[in-house]
Design a protein around this motif. Structure first.
Motif, PDB file in Angstrom:
ATOM      1  N   ALA A 100      -9.530  -0.525   2.464  1.00  0.00           N
ATOM      2  CA  ALA A 100      -8.800  -0.511   3.733  1.00  0.00           C
ATOM      3  C   ALA A 100      -9.600  -1.108   4.877  1.00  0.00           C
ATOM      4  CB  ALA A 100      -8.383   0.922   4.064  1.00  0.00           C
ATOM      5  N   TRP A 101     -10.933  -0.933   4.861  1.00  0.00           N
ATOM      6  CA  TRP A 101     -11.732  -1.442   5.967  1.00  0.00           C
ATOM      7  C   TRP A 101     -11.653  -2.962   6.069  1.00  0.00           C
ATOM      8  CZ3 TRP A 101     -15.621  -4.939   5.174  1.00  0.00           C
ATOM      9  CH2 TRP A 101     -16.184  -5.015   3.888  1.00  0.00           C
ATOM     10  N   TRP A 144       1.304   4.674   7.887  1.00  0.00           N
ATOM     11  CA  TRP A 144       0.290   4.901   8.921  1.00  0.00           C
ATOM     12  C   TRP A 144      -0.763   3.797   8.872  1.00  0.00           C
ATOM     13  CZ3 TRP A 144      -4.899   5.154   8.185  1.00  0.00           C
ATOM     14  CH2 TRP A 144      -5.359   5.385   6.876  1.00  0.00           C
ATOM     15  N   LEU A 145      -1.137   3.385   7.644  1.00  0.00           N
ATOM     16  CA  LEU A 145      -2.127   2.323   7.490  1.00  0.00           C
ATOM     17  C   LEU A 145      -1.556   1.001   7.997  1.00  0.00           C
ATOM     18  CD1 LEU A 145      -4.845   1.287   6.404  1.00  0.00           C
ATOM     19  CD2 LEU A 145      -3.740   0.960   4.187  1.00  0.00           C
ATOM     20  N   VAL A 179      -3.222  -1.020  11.214  1.00  0.00           N
ATOM     21  CA  VAL A 179      -3.745  -2.389  11.095  1.00  0.00           C
ATOM     22  C   VAL A 179      -3.010  -3.317  12.056  1.00  0.00           C
ATOM     23  CG1 VAL A 179      -4.029  -4.370   9.545  1.00  0.00           C
ATOM     24  CG2 VAL A 179      -4.485  -2.058   8.714  1.00  0.00           C
ATOM     25  N   ARG A 189       0.815  -1.228   0.000  1.00  0.00           N
ATOM     26  CA  ARG A 189       0.000   0.000   0.000  1.00  0.00           C
ATOM     27  C   ARG A 189       0.841   1.268   0.000  1.00  0.00           C
ATOM     28  NH1 ARG A 189      -5.538  -0.883   0.819  1.00  0.00           N
ATOM     29  NH2 ARG A 189      -5.894  -3.093   0.385  1.00  0.00           N
ATOM     30  N   GLU A 226       1.798   2.995   2.506  1.00  0.00           N
ATOM     31  CA  GLU A 226       1.370   3.925   3.543  1.00  0.00           C
ATOM     32  C   GLU A 226       1.706   3.339   4.912  1.00  0.00           C
ATOM     33  OE1 GLU A 226      -2.530   6.160   1.913  1.00  0.00           O
ATOM     34  OE2 GLU A 226      -2.728   3.986   2.065  1.00  0.00           O
TER      35      GLU A 226
END
Length: 408
Positions: free
Chosen positions: A104-105, A47-48, A52, A43, A45
């Motif tokens: 993302a969810w 932060w993501l 997670v 991804r 990212e």
């Protein structure tokens, strides 16, 4: 002179469940960092990836004691098998979602569901307790398990990142999930060493083990021990980067765990007559004293590694005596849950320690991160010192364990 480790493995089935338990617990070290390594590449990212991973870690810290509570009431096979199945399926969905670019969810939902993963270190320790309850060999068994935990943390995180970088982003998580599935199956197939279900007189109304004062004291103490562990890792990464040798961070962190590993094995070979609560107080006092040299160890990698090695010598003795006290002070019908709460305390402490030390490093510089280790270890000493009377008491019988009021 006899080898105490050889003696504990002469018990029928001991080698099998210990080996299976080692592989089944690899995801505890591999999954959190594996999620970050996988998502940061797929991804882009961070932060993501971190969010997670934190979802998985924090949810597991809250859920695993409840899973272990069910194990105490229903047995290992009845609870661990379905919980592991859910976790494995959720990990598989997480891997697919990362690879296929799902929303993302879906990553957060999969991470949340995968957190029902049972606490395998607690399951293994419960089996050792069933075999050696009330015998000095149990201390040796707990020492071996603490050493095994150290090896998992040393090898697991490095393996997870190495696979993700050298093969493909999901490689670490694939191996982690396979280890969980195969290791747990091998563990549960060994029925001869599975602990018996001990039903208390208040079955159906018995409250959680966390309401027991010894569990509260030891869990609180281990939160701050976990904080010292995580602080050493964060500070080591920051200092080696500042020194222009970021690749040395893995060596420094490995030296930290090796110091704990070696001393833990040595302690396990001894049959000390000193009360366990006194041993725990001595261990955490040594932990606090050996944290002090860290404050002046930021001038070179060699000095840092030496100081970190010294600061790690009390980690395993602290874990060994803490789990020994849980075994002696918690009712037999609540043992697995009691051990899991201590493991949860360590995990929470590592998360908090990493966060706080990161803030300190960003605000005041890399070497000042170790002040968190000093403060956390001093708080640990205070908690254990104040809890000596409670920790030195007798085991609470199952029928006197905290209970809720029956419905009228």
């Amino acid at each position: 002179m006899s080898n105490p480790y050889k003696e504990i493995f002469q018990v029928p089935g001991a080698k099998g469940f210990a080996a299976a338990g080692f592989f089944a617990r690899l995801p505890f070290a591999m999954a959190p960092i594996g999620i970050i390594a996988m998502l940061s590449q797929t991804r882009g990212e961070y932060w993501l990836a971190g969010a997670v991973s934190a979802t998985f870690a924090l949810t597991n810290a809250l859920v695993s004691p409840q899973i272990s509570r069910l194990v105490d009431r229903l047995g290992q096979r009845a609870v661990v098998a379905p919980a592991t199945l859910v976790s494995v399926i959720a990990f598989a969905i997480l891997i697919i979602a990362a690879r296929q670019g799902w929303p993302a969810w879906t990553l957060f939902v999969a991470a949340f569901l995968s957190a029902v993963m049972p606490s395998m270190p607690a399951m293994v320790r419960a089996r050792w307790t069933e075999i050696f309850r009330g015998r000095p060999e149990l201390n040796t068994a707990f020492a071996f398990e603490s050493a095994a935990d150290e090896l998992v943390y040393i090898a697991g995180a490095s393996l997870s990142v190495g696979l993700a970088v050298s093969l493909f982003p999901e490689a670490g998580m694939v191996v982690s999930t396979a280890s969980l599935a195969l290791g747990t199956i091998a563990f549960l197939l060994q029925r001869s060493t599975e602990p018996k279900v001990r039903v208390s007189g208040s079955e159906g109304r018995q409250r959680s083990a966390i309401w027991l004062r010894p569990v509260q004291i030891i869990t609180a103490a281990l939160i701050f021990v976990g904080a010292t562990f995580a602080t050493a890792e964060v500070s080591a990464v920051a200092i080696t980067k500042e020194l222009g040798q970021p690749e040395a961070a893995s060596i420094v962190i490995g030296v930290y765990a090796i110091g704990s590993f070696l001393v833990g094995l040595a302690i396990g070979a001894l049959n000390l007559s000193m009360p366990l609560q006194r041993q725990l107080l001595i261990a955490v006092t040594v932990l606090a004293l050996t944290a002090l040299p860290l404050l002046v160890a930021g001038s070179s990698v060699a000095l840092l590694a030496s100081a970190v090695f010294l600061s790690g010598v009390a980690i395993s003795p602290t874990f060994i005596t803490a789990f020994g006290l849980i075994e002696r002070r918690v009712p037999e019908s609540m043992l697995t849950e009691g051990v899991t709460w201590v493991m949860t305390g360590i995990g929470i402490g590592m998360a908090l320690g990493a966060f706080v030390s990161g803030l300190v490093v960003d605000s005041f510089g890399p070497t000042n991160g170790f002040w968190v280790s000093v403060a956390a270890s001093l708080i640990t000493v205070l908690i254990v010192a104040l809890g000596q009377t409670i920790l030195g008491g007798e085991r609470l019988p199952s029928d006197e364990a905290p209970v809720t009021q029956a419905a009228e």
